[in-house]
Design a protein around this motif. Structure first.
Motif, PDB file in Angstrom:
ATOM      1  N   ARG A 277     -23.332 -15.670 -44.995  1.00  0.00           N
ATOM      2  CA  ARG A 277     -22.332 -14.294 -45.489  1.00  0.00           C
ATOM      3  C   ARG A 277     -23.772 -12.803 -45.442  1.00  0.00           C
ATOM      4  N   ASP A 278     -23.649 -12.393 -44.216  1.00  0.00           N
ATOM      5  CA  ASP A 278     -24.600 -11.431 -43.806  1.00  0.00           C
ATOM      6  C   ASP A 278     -24.385  -9.513 -45.009  1.00  0.00           C
ATOM      7  N   ASP A 279     -24.871  -8.574 -44.842  1.00  0.00           N
ATOM      8  CA  ASP A 279     -25.408  -8.154 -45.990  1.00  0.00           C
ATOM      9  C   ASP A 279     -23.975  -6.699 -45.306  1.00  0.00           C
ATOM     10  N   ASN A 280     -23.573  -6.746 -43.964  1.00  0.00           N
ATOM     11  CA  ASN A 280     -22.928  -6.148 -43.223  1.00  0.00           C
ATOM     12  C   ASN A 280     -22.898  -4.838 -43.372  1.00  0.00           C
ATOM     13  N   ARG A 281     -23.842  -4.555 -43.313  1.00  0.00           N
ATOM     14  CA  ARG A 281     -24.750  -2.923 -42.486  1.00  0.00           C
ATOM     15  C   ARG A 281     -24.264  -2.676 -41.483  1.00  0.00           C
ATOM     16  N   ALA A 282     -23.999  -3.735 -40.083  1.00  0.00           N
ATOM     17  CA  ALA A 282     -23.848  -3.613 -39.219  1.00  0.00           C
ATOM     18  C   ALA A 282     -22.652  -2.948 -39.068  1.00  0.00           C
ATOM     19  N   ILE A 283     -20.843  -3.484 -39.968  1.00  0.00           N
ATOM     20  CA  ILE A 283     -20.305  -2.785 -39.609  1.00  0.00           C
ATOM     21  C   ILE A 283     -19.624  -0.569 -39.681  1.00  0.00           C
ATOM     22  N   TRP A 284     -20.717  -0.404 -40.886  1.00  0.00           N
ATOM     23  CA  TRP A 284     -20.657   0.170 -40.515  1.00  0.00           C
ATOM     24  C   TRP A 284     -21.089   1.596 -39.181  1.00  0.00           C
ATOM     25  N   VAL A 285     -22.237   1.136 -38.870  1.00  0.00           N
ATOM     26  CA  VAL A 285     -22.817   1.268 -37.251  1.00  0.00           C
ATOM     27  C   VAL A 285     -22.740   1.080 -36.613  1.00  0.00           C
ATOM     28  N   SER A 286     -21.946  -0.019 -36.634  1.00  0.00           N
ATOM     29  CA  SER A 286     -22.300  -0.570 -34.768  1.00  0.00           C
ATOM     30  C   SER A 286     -20.872  -0.510 -33.974  1.00  0.00           C
ATOM     31  N   GLY A 287     -20.707  -0.765 -32.929  1.00  0.00           N
ATOM     32  CA  GLY A 287     -19.486  -1.172 -32.661  1.00  0.00           C
ATOM     33  C   GLY A 287     -19.499  -2.334 -31.366  1.00  0.00           C
ATOM     34  N   ALA A 288     -19.144  -2.161 -30.016  1.00  0.00           N
ATOM     35  CA  ALA A 288     -19.090  -3.559 -29.638  1.00  0.00           C
ATOM     36  C   ALA A 288     -20.542  -4.221 -28.910  1.00  0.00           C
ATOM     37  N   TYR A 289     -20.644  -5.462 -28.273  1.00  0.00           N
ATOM     38  CA  TYR A 289     -21.521  -5.597 -28.406  1.00  0.00           C
ATOM     39  C   TYR A 289     -21.994  -5.700 -26.994  1.00  0.00           C
ATOM     40  N   ASP A 290     -23.602  -5.236 -27.032  1.00  0.00           N
ATOM     41  CA  ASP A 290     -24.185  -4.420 -25.899  1.00  0.00           C
ATOM     42  C   ASP A 290     -25.310  -5.283 -25.902  1.00  0.00           C
TER      43      ASP A 290
ATOM     44  N   VAL B 156     -14.028  -3.428 -48.215  1.00  0.00           N
ATOM     45  CA  VAL B 156     -13.648  -2.867 -47.271  1.00  0.00           C
ATOM     46  C   VAL B 156     -14.329  -4.091 -46.167  1.00  0.00           C
ATOM     47  N   GLU B 157     -15.764  -4.270 -46.215  1.00  0.00           N
ATOM     48  CA  GLU B 157     -16.709  -5.572 -46.078  1.00  0.00           C
ATOM     49  C   GLU B 157     -16.149  -6.864 -46.144  1.00  0.00           C
ATOM     50  N   LEU B 158     -15.635  -7.254 -47.456  1.00  0.00           N
ATOM     51  CA  LEU B 158     -15.116  -8.555 -47.514  1.00  0.00           C
ATOM     52  C   LEU B 158     -13.868  -8.520 -46.440  1.00  0.00           C
ATOM     53  N   VAL B 159     -12.819  -7.418 -46.476  1.00  0.00           N
ATOM     54  CA  VAL B 159     -11.533  -8.085 -45.628  1.00  0.00           C
ATOM     55  C   VAL B 159     -12.221  -8.244 -43.951  1.00  0.00           C
ATOM     56  N   GLU B 160     -13.114  -7.436 -43.036  1.00  0.00           N
ATOM     57  CA  GLU B 160     -13.698  -7.331 -42.436  1.00  0.00           C
ATOM     58  C   GLU B 160     -14.754  -8.869 -42.286  1.00  0.00           C
TER      59      GLU B 160
ATOM     60  N   LEU C 252     -13.658 -12.405 -58.602  1.00  0.00           N
ATOM     61  CA  LEU C 252     -12.525 -12.305 -58.767  1.00  0.00           C
ATOM     62  C   LEU C 252     -12.517 -11.331 -56.695  1.00  0.00           C
ATOM     63  N   ILE C 253     -14.158 -11.444 -56.342  1.00  0.00           N
ATOM     64  CA  ILE C 253     -14.156 -10.798 -55.367  1.00  0.00           C
ATOM     65  C   ILE C 253     -14.210 -11.828 -54.000  1.00  0.00           C
ATOM     66  N   ASN C 254     -15.308 -13.335 -55.131  1.00  0.00           N
ATOM     67  CA  ASN C 254     -15.536 -14.283 -54.524  1.00  0.00           C
ATOM     68  C   ASN C 254     -14.653 -15.379 -53.849  1.00  0.00           C
ATOM     69  N   ARG C 255     -13.607 -15.348 -55.632  1.00  0.00           N
ATOM     70  CA  ARG C 255     -11.976 -15.787 -55.083  1.00  0.00           C
ATOM     71  C   ARG C 255     -11.133 -15.615 -54.190  1.00  0.00           C
TER      72      ARG C 255
ATOM     73  N   ASP D 282      -8.410   0.383 -43.551  1.00  0.00           N
ATOM     74  CA  ASP D 282      -6.487   0.226 -45.021  1.00  0.00           C
ATOM     75  C   ASP D 282      -6.559  -0.593 -45.536  1.00  0.00           C
ATOM     76  N   THR D 283      -6.700  -2.264 -45.637  1.00  0.00           N
ATOM     77  CA  THR D 283      -6.631  -3.098 -46.766  1.00  0.00           C
ATOM     78  C   THR D 283      -7.569  -3.473 -47.811  1.00  0.00           C
ATOM     79  N   GLY D 284      -8.338  -3.083 -47.445  1.00  0.00           N
ATOM     80  CA  GLY D 284      -9.343  -2.669 -47.946  1.00  0.00           C
ATOM     81  C   GLY D 284      -9.563  -2.174 -49.206  1.00  0.00           C
ATOM     82  N   GLN D 285      -9.304  -0.404 -49.247  1.00  0.00           N
ATOM     83  CA  GLN D 285      -8.738   0.513 -49.823  1.00  0.00           C
ATOM     84  C   GLN D 285      -8.183   0.260 -50.542  1.00  0.00           C
ATOM     85  N   ARG D 286      -6.796  -0.087 -50.424  1.00  0.00           N
ATOM     86  CA  ARG D 286      -5.760  -0.804 -51.426  1.00  0.00           C
ATOM     87  C   ARG D 286      -6.585  -1.404 -52.031  1.00  0.00           C
ATOM     88  N   LEU D 287      -7.397  -2.554 -51.573  1.00  0.00           N
ATOM     89  CA  LEU D 287      -7.305  -4.009 -53.197  1.00  0.00           C
ATOM     90  C   LEU D 287      -8.138  -2.956 -53.575  1.00  0.00           C
TER      91      LEU D 287
END
Length: 787
Positions: A411-424, A295-299, A335-338, A378-383
């Motif tokens: 690339r970052d560690d993507n911790r923010a996509i699970w806890v952070s919303g719009a930029y404030d 999911v983080e890869l797709v985001e 495969l993830i990096n490809r 959704d796409t990340g769960q299917r993949l």
């Protein structure tokens, strides 16, 4: 409530006398740097260090340096530093403790983060525990070390030296003093290509120009425990990037390496894309590590695609930092990096034959709404389910977060996509500084009038409004400033000072505070000019000679604009009479203009109040008359000029008074300021020269002159060595000379020959033995300098 030193009288009385004087001089700067709570910690910390009984130098250094530390990384680190000093007091001397305090602002500026500074204190504790004789030489070379090493590199450099010279006291001193080959070799091994602190300002300006908004960047110890580095991450809308990057080898066999600055830009842009195109946090309940990774890869692909649609060249920037695909794949990470490369590079997607990679490319190609982060989930769960089946079918090792993560360094560690919303931006600002900083902004009269008064607001208010002009109260008929009785003060300016004994500059050693002089009666200056009317008459001829004459004719040129008939006739006569003719028979027309800026710097120390022998005038009276005559002369010539004054009460309080500015006319206001000057305190010449030189360097004129009028040698209340301030003033003059500024001194001290030539150089000073001749000599000297 306002912050006053008198409110802390009980704490102040417990400090030694010298520390009290330092605190009074540094209080204004401290009040600007600290909140009310921070000021309390500041004073209590100084008192705690005093109770250690390790000498006054530790306390004085603490009072001097902590405002700079707070400005660099915030005031919350003060208790940590004090506790560290208290814990180390039994293991080292008071001089080393003082050196720790003195170098703390340098470390804070180079590290740029409060947490990194706390880790730096643990490194100092490591040195003190394992190589105590190396701590002093290391602190003396700290600026050089932190200019080349990250915090992790510094720790490894320290550990190597501590282990190699554990039982060798002399070896510790040589190693940590950078005097041994081992120290330089390990330093070279541990140094990194580009430090974040050296490019932070450029990155901020780059992001602002590209994205049209501010982002907040903070360094983090990317290699504190190892050299592998730390991935960028976003926390509370603040971007955290590794404190150093090396150049990255190119992905192509013959490609050039990617500079470290480009790595920083790629990482900052990727994180900025997350902040720009995030809408809401994604739910992570019930997701295993493999599903979250995909999911983080797709985001990542979603936000990068949106960024590339806005700025197409970002695709090349990011593509250069992706590693070549691993073929054949042996684990999930290959495969993830490809797939990450295929989504970014269409050519790589077309060449890749792997069915899972093609499935991922087709899934994103079918998207219609790229602004919805839910599509990434959704796409990340299917993949992820498809990849899990592939792992089982191929017999690959189970998915590992450490081994199968994304390998692109930016690339970052993507911790923010699970806890952070719009930029404030407000939340990011608060997270960056840990507390709301005081805001100062200029407002107009109507904003000030319409604002509701806050009775208890003071210097510690969250927002301070500044009205550029005086605010008059209609009923009272006076200004607010006159009612408060507090003249406005400019921000303190720090300058280095040259110590001739150690042959080094003491950084930020002296503080210059600009003040307003009390206004006097301008009629007093008019009366002085009337008394000196004969001098004015004698200067008139010189002034007319110096004034611009428009177009001037330059004769006797071999190459010019037109023929000089008189010279041509003389050359013809010489040739006909058999003599060698003068071939310079051309002439040229040039526009003669003066391009001069001069600053008259007046010594306003207490000695200016001394009477002149044989007269009823003081030295200050003659100084006023000389300044007024010079202003009259410069006004007639048309040269830009300013009149400033200085005096000092220790290195923390060098008064700098502006009488007339370059942009200001010579009128009633300037005459009033000149009439109100008074003599007091001492003469710290070097600091005044540097501050005046900084003002002159901002002037566009080609020729810039600093004219100093003084009646004694440099001296101050906190300096006992008479040579110290002389050498500092000499270095200040040399610095001005390198900047193209001419310094000239007119001294009224008959014994000045012993030191003034050393300071200003030969032919750059005049000793005036008869003080009464000052008003006529000063303008004449200036006219001679600018002829």
């Amino acid at each position: 409530m306002s912050i006053h030193l008198d409110d802390h009288a009980e704490l102040l009385q417990e400090l030694p006398h010298g520390a009290q004087e330092v605190l009074r001089g540094a209080w204004q700067e401290a009040a600007r740097a600290f909140s009310a709570r921070g000021l309390d910690n500041y004073l209590k910390g100084a008192l705690a260090l005093h109770h250690l009984g390790r000498g006054e130098e530790v306390v004085v250094s603490f009072l001097q340096q902590m405002p700079a530390l707070a400005r660099a990384i915030g005031e919350d680190v003060l208790p940590d530093l004090v506790n560290f000093l208290l814990s180390m007091a039994s293991k080292t001397s008071g001089q080393v403790l003082a050196l720790m305090v003195q170098t703390a602002p340098t470390a804070a500026l180079r590290l740029g983060d409060a947490e990194l500074f706390r880790q730096y204190l643990s490194v100092l504790g490591l040195v003190l525990a394992q190589a105590p004789q190396g701590l002093r030489p290391m602190l003396e070379n700290l600026e050089r070390l932190l200019a080349q090493l990250t915090l992790g590199g510094l720790r490894r450099w320290v550990q190597w030296g501590a282990q190699a010279y554990r039982a060798d006291v002399d070896g510790q001193r040589r190693y940590f003093g950078l005097q041994s080959a081992d120290a330089l070799a390990v330093l070279q091994q541990e140094r990194r290509g580009t430090l974040f602190v050296d490019v932070q300002r450029r990155l901020n300006l780059y992001l602002r120009a590209l994205w049209g908004r501010d982002f907040f960047l903070r360094p983090t110890a990317g290699d504190f425990e190892s050299r592998e580095g730390l991935r960028p991450f976003i926390e509370r809308h603040v971007v955290h990037i590794a404190d150093a990057y090396d150049d990255v080898p190119g992905t192509e066999p013959a490609g050039d390496p990617v500079p470290a600055l480009e790595v920083y830009r790629a990482a900052a842009n990727h994180c900025a894309a997350h902040l720009m195109f995030a809408r809401a946090p994604l739910p992570d309940e019930g997701l295993d590590a493999l599903t979250k990774a995909v999911v983080e890869l797709v985001e990542d692909a979603r936000v990068e695609t949106l960024a590339c649609r806005r700025f197409p060249r970002l695709r090349q920037q990011w593509r250069a930092l992706h590693l070549p695909p691993v073929d054949p794949p042996t684990r999930a990470g290959d495969l993830i990096n490809r797939l990450a490369l295929a989504w970014l590079d269409e050519a790589a997607a077309e060449r890749d034959p792997d069915p899972w990679v093609r499935e991922g490319v087709a899934a994103l190609a079918a998207w219609t709404d790229w602004d919805d982060p839910q599509a990434s989930l959704d796409t990340g769960q299917r993949l992820a389910e498809s990849l899990r089946a592939r792992i089982a079918a191929e017999g690959w090792p189970p998915f590992s977060v450490r081994l199968d993560g994304q390998r692109a360094i930016y690339r970052d560690d993507n911790r923010a996509i699970w806890v952070s919303g719009a930029y404030d931006e407000t939340e990011a600002l608060i997270a960056t500084w840990e507390r709301q900083q005081q805001v100062r902004r200029k407002v107009n009269v109507m904003e000030m009038v319409n604002e509701v008064d806050v009775e208890f607001a003071g210097d510690d208010a969250q927002e301070v409004w500044i009205l550029p002009t005086e605010f008059w109260l209609d009923q009272e008929g006076v200004t607010i400033n006159s009612l408060l009785g507090r003249p406005p003060l400019a921000d303190p300016v720090h300058y280095p000072e040259w110590d001739y004994q150690i042959q080094l500059h003491r950084p930020d050693w002296v503080t210059v505070l600009e003040r307003h002089a009390a206004a006097g009666d301008p009629a007093r200056i008019d009366a002085l000019l009337a008394e000196q009317r004969p001098v004015v008459q004698r200067l008139r001829h010189l002034i007319e000679a110096m004034a611009p004459q428009g177009v001037q004719r330059i004769r006797k040129l071999e190459d010019g604009d037109e023929l000089d008939l008189d010279a041509a006739v003389r050359a013809w006569i010489d040739w006909r009479s058999g003599q060698q003719p003068d071939t310079r028979i051309m002439m040229q027309h040039r526009i003669h203009t003066r391009d001069v800026a001069v600053l008259l710097l007046l010594d306003l120390s207490a000695s200016a109040n001394d009477p002149v022998r044989g007269t009823d005038q003081t030295v200050l009276d003659l100084t006023r008359a000389a300044a007024a005559l010079m202003a009259e002369a410069l006004q007639r010539i048309g040269d830009r000029f300013a009149i400033h004054g200085f005096r000092s009460d220790g290195r923390h309080d060098v008064h700098y008074l502006r009488v007339k500015e370059f942009r200001q006319g010579w009128g009633e206001a300037a005459k009033a300021w000149l009439a109100g000057l008074e003599g007091a305190f001492s003469t710290r010449l070097g600091a005044a020269l540097r501050h005046a030189g900084a003002e002159l360097k901002r002037q566009p004129q080609r020729k810039r002159i600093l004219f100093v009028l003084t009646d004694g040698e440099p001296a101050d209340v906190d300096v006992r060595d008479p040579q110290y301030l002389r050498f500092d003033a000499q270095h200040a003059v040399q610095e001005l000379r390198r900047d193209g500024i001419i310094s000239y001194c007119l001294t009224l001290d008959p014994r000045a020959d012993a030191y003034v030539e050393r300071i200003f150089g030969a032919r750059h000073y005049t000793v005036l033995e008869r003080v009464q001749r000052l008003p006529e000599v000063l303008p004449s000297l200036y006219l001679g300098l600018t002829r």
